[in-house]
Design a protein around this motif. Sequence first.
Motif, mmCIF file in Angstrom:
data_model
loop_
_atom_site.group_PDB
_atom_site.id
_atom_site.type_symbol
_atom_site.label_atom_id
_atom_site.label_comp_id
_atom_site.label_asym_id
_atom_site.label_seq_id
_atom_site.Cartn_x
_atom_site.Cartn_y
_atom_site.Cartn_z
ATOM 1 N N GLY A 58 0.813 -1.210 0.000
ATOM 2 C CA GLY A 58 0.000 0.000 0.000
ATOM 3 C C GLY A 58 0.844 1.256 0.000
ATOM 4 N N LEU A 59 1.938 1.265 0.755
ATOM 5 C CA LEU A 59 2.816 2.428 0.787
ATOM 6 C C LEU A 59 3.513 2.644 -0.555
ATOM 7 C CD1 LEU A 59 4.390 2.040 4.347
ATOM 8 C CD2 LEU A 59 2.694 3.730 3.625
ATOM 9 N N VAL A 60 3.895 1.555 -1.217
ATOM 10 C CA VAL A 60 4.469 1.684 -2.557
ATOM 11 C C VAL A 60 3.451 2.328 -3.498
ATOM 12 C CG1 VAL A 60 5.312 0.416 -4.568
ATOM 13 C CG2 VAL A 60 6.074 -0.222 -2.282
ATOM 14 N N GLY A 61 2.206 1.899 -3.406
ATOM 15 C CA GLY A 61 1.164 2.474 -4.236
ATOM 16 C C GLY A 61 0.916 3.935 -3.926
ATOM 17 N N ALA A 62 0.925 4.298 -2.628
ATOM 18 C CA ALA A 62 0.705 5.692 -2.239
ATOM 19 C C ALA A 62 1.807 6.588 -2.777
ATOM 20 C CB ALA A 62 0.623 5.802 -0.718
ATOM 21 N N LEU A 63 3.073 6.130 -2.670
ATOM 22 C CA LEU A 63 4.190 6.907 -3.202
ATOM 23 C C LEU A 63 4.044 7.102 -4.709
ATOM 24 C CD1 LEU A 63 7.897 6.719 -2.254
ATOM 25 C CD2 LEU A 63 7.277 6.497 -4.656
ATOM 26 N N SER A 64 3.706 6.037 -5.420
ATOM 27 C CA SER A 64 3.574 6.110 -6.872
ATOM 28 C C SER A 64 2.452 7.067 -7.273
ATOM 29 C CB SER A 64 3.297 4.721 -7.446
ATOM 30 O OG SER A 64 4.318 3.808 -7.084
ATOM 31 N N ALA A 65 1.325 7.006 -6.554
ATOM 32 C CA ALA A 65 0.183 7.850 -6.901
ATOM 33 C C ALA A 65 0.506 9.326 -6.721
ATOM 34 C CB ALA A 65 -1.026 7.464 -6.050
ATOM 35 N N TYR A 66 1.189 9.679 -5.635
ATOM 36 C CA TYR A 66 1.508 11.089 -5.413
ATOM 37 C C TYR A 66 2.605 11.572 -6.354
ATOM 38 C CZ TYR A 66 -1.686 12.415 -1.789
ATOM 39 O OH TYR A 66 -2.831 12.756 -1.136
ATOM 40 N N SER B 209 3.015 4.871 -12.637
ATOM 41 C CA SER B 209 1.646 4.350 -12.719
ATOM 42 C C SER B 209 1.642 2.821 -12.738
ATOM 43 C CB SER B 209 0.970 4.889 -13.982
ATOM 44 O OG SER B 209 0.912 6.297 -13.968
ATOM 45 N N ALA B 210 2.575 2.245 -13.463
ATOM 46 C CA ALA B 210 2.664 0.785 -13.520
ATOM 47 C C ALA B 210 2.987 0.208 -12.142
ATOM 48 C CB ALA B 210 3.729 0.365 -14.533
ATOM 49 N N MET B 211 3.831 0.923 -11.368
ATOM 50 C CA MET B 211 4.121 0.479 -10.003
ATOM 51 C C MET B 211 2.863 0.493 -9.143
ATOM 52 S SD MET B 211 7.777 2.270 -9.068
ATOM 53 C CE MET B 211 7.476 1.924 -7.329
ATOM 54 N N ALA B 212 1.994 1.492 -9.342
ATOM 55 C CA ALA B 212 0.752 1.549 -8.572
ATOM 56 C C ALA B 212 -0.159 0.378 -8.910
ATOM 57 C CB ALA B 212 0.043 2.881 -8.837
ATOM 58 N N VAL B 213 -0.240 0.042 -10.202
ATOM 59 C CA VAL B 213 -1.044 -1.109 -10.618
ATOM 60 C C VAL B 213 -0.495 -2.394 -9.989
ATOM 61 C CG1 VAL B 213 -1.746 -2.537 -12.573
ATOM 62 C CG2 VAL B 213 -1.784 -0.046 -12.777
ATOM 63 N N ALA B 214 0.829 -2.554 -10.035
ATOM 64 C CA ALA B 214 1.450 -3.762 -9.481
ATOM 65 C C ALA B 214 1.227 -3.856 -7.978
ATOM 66 C CB ALA B 214 2.944 -3.767 -9.799
ATOM 67 N N SER B 215 1.338 -2.729 -7.270
ATOM 68 C CA SER B 215 1.154 -2.757 -5.811
ATOM 69 C C SER B 215 -0.258 -3.169 -5.447
ATOM 70 C CB SER B 215 1.477 -1.380 -5.219
ATOM 71 O OG SER B 215 0.492 -0.423 -5.546
ATOM 72 N N ALA B 216 -1.240 -2.682 -6.218
ATOM 73 C CA ALA B 216 -2.623 -3.069 -5.945
ATOM 74 C C ALA B 216 -2.856 -4.540 -6.270
ATOM 75 C CB ALA B 216 -3.580 -2.190 -6.759
ATOM 76 N N GLY B 217 -2.256 -5.005 -7.354
ATOM 77 C CA GLY B 217 -2.435 -6.397 -7.731
ATOM 78 C C GLY B 217 -1.787 -7.380 -6.770
ATOM 79 N N LEU B 218 -0.665 -6.969 -6.157
ATOM 80 C CA LEU B 218 0.051 -7.858 -5.242
ATOM 81 C C LEU B 218 -0.455 -7.785 -3.807
ATOM 82 C CD1 LEU B 218 3.702 -7.247 -6.535
ATOM 83 C CD2 LEU B 218 2.317 -9.308 -6.850
ATOM 84 N N SER B 219 -1.269 -6.779 -3.488
ATOM 85 C CA SER B 219 -1.797 -6.654 -2.128
ATOM 86 C C SER B 219 -2.760 -7.789 -1.836
ATOM 87 C CB SER B 219 -2.520 -5.318 -1.948
ATOM 88 O OG SER B 219 -1.621 -4.235 -2.048
ATOM 89 N N PRO B 220 -2.805 -8.266 -0.572
ATOM 90 C CA PRO B 220 -3.778 -9.297 -0.215
ATOM 91 C C PRO B 220 -5.195 -8.793 -0.439
ATOM 92 C CG PRO B 220 -2.109 -9.045 1.494
ATOM 93 C CD PRO B 220 -1.927 -7.908 0.542
ATOM 94 N N SER B 221 -6.121 -9.686 -0.611
ATOM 95 C CA SER B 221 -7.503 -9.313 -0.901
ATOM 96 C C SER B 221 -8.268 -8.908 0.337
ATOM 97 C CB SER B 221 -8.233 -10.478 -1.587
ATOM 98 O OG SER B 221 -8.194 -11.637 -0.759
ATOM 99 N N ARG B 222 -7.662 -9.009 1.526
ATOM 100 C CA ARG B 222 -8.360 -8.645 2.763
ATOM 101 C C ARG B 222 -8.675 -7.163 2.744
ATOM 102 N NH1 ARG B 222 -6.003 -10.411 8.480
ATOM 103 N NH2 ARG B 222 -6.814 -12.365 7.632
ATOM 104 N N GLU B 223 -9.870 -6.812 3.184
ATOM 105 C CA GLU B 223 -10.320 -5.434 3.126
ATOM 106 C C GLU B 223 -10.193 -4.755 4.481
ATOM 107 O OE1 GLU B 223 -10.338 -5.610 -0.458
ATOM 108 O OE2 GLU B 223 -11.214 -3.777 0.352
#
Length: 469
Positions: free
Chosen positions: A279-287, A447-461
Amino acid sequence: MLTAERPRPEGIRSRPNAWWLAVGTVCFGAFMGQLDASIVTLTYGSLRTGFHTSLAAVEWVSLAYLLTLVALLVPAGRLADAHGRKLLYLYGFAVFTLASAACGLAPSLLVLVAFRVVQAAGAAMMQANSVALVTTSAPRERMRSALGVQAAAQALGLALGPTAGGALVSTLGWRWVFWVNVPVGVVALVGGHYLLPRTRARTKVARFDWAGLGLLAVATTSVLMGVSAVSGLAVSGWGAALLFVVAAGACWGFVRRQRQAEAPLLDLALLRVRTVAFGLVGALSAYLVLFGPLVLVPVVLTARGSSDLTAGVVLTALPAGFALAATGGDRLLPRGLPDRRRCLAGAGLFTLAVAALLVVPLTVAWLVPVLALTGLGLGMFTPSNNAMIMGAIPARSSGTGGGLVNMTRGLGTALGVALVTLALHLVGGGGVQAGARSAAAVLGAASAMAVASAGLSPSREAGAPKETL
């Protein structure tokens, strides 16, 4: 007492919408933080003229603020977990407001930079607690909506910054760029005193990890200065390389210190939770994607003969799309869609939009819809991403988690500006068009890093039981 959190009045605490009042109060800080980040760049010309100095010197008005903010976010969150998030948030707003007034009175550039450091310390105390206050105030089933409103407040501050800054500088002068924070700060302090809840779960800290703070500050400062150095600053190649070596050494020392310290600054167990790490990797990529166009678009459009005002209006499409999706995301997507899939949908949308920058003409007619779609994707991604991270962190560590999220945002902001500048600088000989395509490729990789981070994150909500740390 000045060291104890005061409870909300019973009439406010018992209201069904009391949590919305708390979220609205936190939005003051979210709005002012992003407004201040985007408004200050409009003062550069006036500061150079008023203080008879160079652009390289004036840039420290922003750089000193950013470096201090990134270094202090996690420590501020750690202190808030121990002593109270409401308490640290209100003290942070007080420091930020007083330092803003002092910045407006600064008699020299050196004094202004010094007060910007103080202002950033106050901002760190606010921002490290903003996400934690939202997530601990809102019901779990409304957490994503509450984080979306906070993200929209940030986007609004970002959107208004260039316009407000230009208007203030051209009419009242650069000092009012800082003084405008004072009345907002006073209102936020009064509102926070009555509307913010006290901290329920705390983490005791036997002693503060000053060594860890020092190593973290050196690591983040060296990284950002190193990236800035290779982006065109007057620093030798050996000097830039040395900065990266120092950053790597300080990072290694920080990790080792956190493993051995009795009361570490950062609980590394948080980073072993996959939801938090990805999630942190995705947050960094998004900003990085959110702030990169703030450098790219004005350079491209002014090179084509457009005015700064036109560039500012075009840029507004990005935060406008962000705010729309962040506040209305539940209407854009099925209400029961899991956060992980929302992240994938949002990241996929802004990845396609950024990819378009590699092929479409970089004109006003094309940039407005591309930036709007980028903002929509980021607005869908960010609240769900933050909800997943905070949902995997125990309540007793929510301040530290919020500090991590905001530090990651700060690093993403800095890297978005620095890497786009670097791309434009390295391809400068090929013209603005070639540099713009190179910068778009950098944003595409993020952007690709954000997609990958979301795809690799567990499905738990976020609504599921939290992982045991």
